[in-house]
Enzyme design. Sequence first.
Site, PDB file in Angstrom:
ATOM      1  N   ASP A 117       0.842  -1.208   0.000  1.00 35.16           N
ATOM      2  CA  ASP A 117       0.000   0.000   0.000  1.00 35.16           C
ATOM      3  C   ASP A 117       0.874   1.253   0.000  1.00 35.16           C
ATOM      4  O   ASP A 117       0.371   2.370  -0.124  1.00 35.16           O
ATOM      5  CB  ASP A 117      -1.015  -0.012   1.148  1.00 35.16           C
ATOM      6  CG  ASP A 117      -0.378  -0.041   2.520  1.00 35.16           C
ATOM      7  OD1 ASP A 117       0.862  -0.190   2.606  1.00 35.16           O
ATOM      8  OD2 ASP A 117      -1.110   0.073   3.518  1.00 35.16           O
ATOM      9  N   SER A 118       2.195   1.059   0.081  1.00 26.88           N
ATOM     10  CA  SER A 118       3.120   2.185  -0.133  1.00 26.88           C
ATOM     11  C   SER A 118       2.889   2.796  -1.509  1.00 26.88           C
ATOM     12  O   SER A 118       3.362   3.899  -1.777  1.00 26.88           O
ATOM     13  CB  SER A 118       4.573   1.726   0.009  1.00 26.88           C
ATOM     14  OG  SER A 118       4.853   0.635  -0.845  1.00 26.88           O
ATOM     15  N   ASP A 176      -1.012  -5.993  -0.075  1.00 29.67           N
ATOM     16  CA  ASP A 176      -1.429  -5.424   1.214  1.00 29.67           C
ATOM     17  C   ASP A 176      -2.939  -5.269   1.287  1.00 29.67           C
ATOM     18  O   ASP A 176      -3.574  -4.841   0.307  1.00 29.67           O
ATOM     19  CB  ASP A 176      -0.822  -4.029   1.388  1.00 29.67           C
ATOM     20  CG  ASP A 176       0.484  -4.056   2.137  1.00 29.67           C
ATOM     21  OD1 ASP A 176       0.654  -4.930   3.012  1.00 29.67           O
ATOM     22  OD2 ASP A 176       1.340  -3.204   1.849  1.00 29.67           O
ATOM     23  N   LYS A 201      -1.112  -9.386   2.890  1.00 29.49           N
ATOM     24  CA  LYS A 201      -0.378  -8.937   4.078  1.00 29.49           C
ATOM     25  C   LYS A 201      -1.277  -7.982   4.842  1.00 29.49           C
ATOM     26  O   LYS A 201      -2.017  -7.208   4.233  1.00 29.49           O
ATOM     27  CB  LYS A 201       0.928  -8.252   3.682  1.00 29.49           C
ATOM     28  CG  LYS A 201       1.703  -7.675   4.876  1.00 29.49           C
ATOM     29  CD  LYS A 201       3.132  -7.350   4.535  1.00 29.49           C
ATOM     30  CE  LYS A 201       3.330  -6.056   3.792  1.00 29.49           C
ATOM     31  NZ  LYS A 201       2.876  -4.855   4.509  1.00 29.49           N
ATOM     32  N   GLU A 223      -1.333  -5.402   8.460  1.00 28.39           N
ATOM     33  CA  GLU A 223      -0.547  -4.761   9.511  1.00 28.39           C
ATOM     34  C   GLU A 223      -1.207  -4.950  10.872  1.00 28.39           C
ATOM     35  O   GLU A 223      -2.428  -4.803  10.992  1.00 28.39           O
ATOM     36  CB  GLU A 223      -0.432  -3.258   9.238  1.00 28.39           C
ATOM     37  CG  GLU A 223       0.375  -2.925   8.007  1.00 28.39           C
ATOM     38  CD  GLU A 223       0.518  -1.424   7.787  1.00 28.39           C
ATOM     39  OE1 GLU A 223       0.173  -0.626   8.696  1.00 28.39           O
ATOM     40  OE2 GLU A 223       0.978  -1.050   6.695  1.00 28.39           O
ATOM     41  N   GLU A 281       9.311  -4.064  10.559  1.00 25.35           N
ATOM     42  CA  GLU A 281       9.696  -2.753  10.010  1.00 25.35           C
ATOM     43  C   GLU A 281      10.174  -1.814  11.109  1.00 25.35           C
ATOM     44  O   GLU A 281       9.478  -1.603  12.118  1.00 25.35           O
ATOM     45  CB  GLU A 281       8.494  -2.133   9.274  1.00 25.35           C
ATOM     46  CG  GLU A 281       8.802  -0.759   8.717  1.00 25.35           C
ATOM     47  CD  GLU A 281       7.810  -0.271   7.670  1.00 25.35           C
ATOM     48  OE1 GLU A 281       6.983  -1.075   7.194  1.00 25.35           O
ATOM     49  OE2 GLU A 281       7.888   0.914   7.321  1.00 25.35           O
TER      50      GLU A 281
HETATM   51  O1  KIV Z   1       3.645  -1.174   1.600  1.00 25.48           O
HETATM   52  C1  KIV Z   1       4.841  -1.502   1.619  1.00 25.48           C
HETATM   53  O2  KIV Z   1       5.638  -1.153   0.733  1.00 25.48           O
HETATM   54  C2  KIV Z   1       5.296  -2.329   2.724  1.00 25.48           C
HETATM   55  C3  KIV Z   1       6.756  -2.606   2.831  1.00 25.48           C
HETATM   56  C4  KIV Z   1       7.484  -1.402   3.301  1.00 25.48           C
HETATM   57  C5  KIV Z   1       7.031  -3.792   3.657  1.00 25.48           C
HETATM   58  O3  KIV Z   1       4.508  -2.753   3.528  1.00 25.48           O
END
Ligand code: KIV
Length: 321
Positions: A100-101, A139, A169, A171, A238
């Site tokens: 989600d970055s 994510d 993934k 969080e 992280e």
């Molecule tokens: O969203 C992302 O890029 C991440 C990584 C930094 C692990 O979760």
Amino acid sequence: MTARRSPARRVPKTASDSRVRTTLKRGTPRPPATSPRNAPAAAPSATSAAAAPAIRPKVTCADLLAAKRAGRRLVMVTAYDHPFARLADAAGVDVLLVGDSLGMVVLGHDSTLPVTMADMLHHARAVARARPRALVVADLPFMSFQVSPRQAVRNAGRLLQEGGVEAVKLEGGTRMLPMVEAIVRADIPIMGHLGLTPQSVHRFGGYRVQGRGEAAGKMLLQEARALQAAGCFAIVLEAIPAALAAAITAALTIPTIGIGAGSACDGQVLVLHDLLGVNVDFAPRFVRRFGDIGRAARDAIAAFAAAVRAGEFPASEHTYQ
Ligand code: KIV
């Protein structure tokens, strides 16, 4: 530093900032190239590699667990589109993360919070269309899973069914266990994410190193154990102290994948645009720039502009008669 930052990338560079000081050891010597720690997660056997062209099997979650058992370091990078998914896959990474970055890296948001399921599905599909050998993980964005286990399963399922990814993934630690368990019950592979979880930026009061001090470290170790017990196949760590990441890595049978968490993790992940140097004025402590793509892109565009303005482009060889 520009206004656009990825979560981990918000951690400032200065080691003297007590909020963010990490013990990342960049110079730690790596085993030689022949070591199993340097081989891809689903490496072919020596005999099959010698006899056949390099067609490597698809990486699975089971391969990541096997890599940990064999002591092979895992490599994960983010991917948000088709061309870079192909390039990263051709480079032999084990996992492509549609992170989600993407909200900060390619959509221009100030945090990951505005990222929607629609955004994630759009980019996940582009990556999945590359049909990469690497395992593709996406994510679950903010507010796509926090409401209830039912909501979490539905959206995790959409990422597989409509996005074409192979795992998700999520969080968070203890508070997210009911969601993790529900997703596992639906047979959807799930990766955990602990430490500086960027979706919690407002609770943290900024992008700060997490897990400092005995109590916070103990809590993170407990959360990692709980995520493993709930069925996660790997956990991203992280921006936490290297010693804590090492302790968590040693305590788990599933692999840890670190970003700003030192060299003892079972693997490492970086945001692709950071390692490529796409953003020329961005260099936080935990990133090593392995390329200078930003400068190369800017120079190429400037050369195009100069050629157009000078009337040198298009030349006769670029012109249909
Ligand atoms: O969203 C992302 O890029 C991440 C990584 C930094 C692990 O979760």
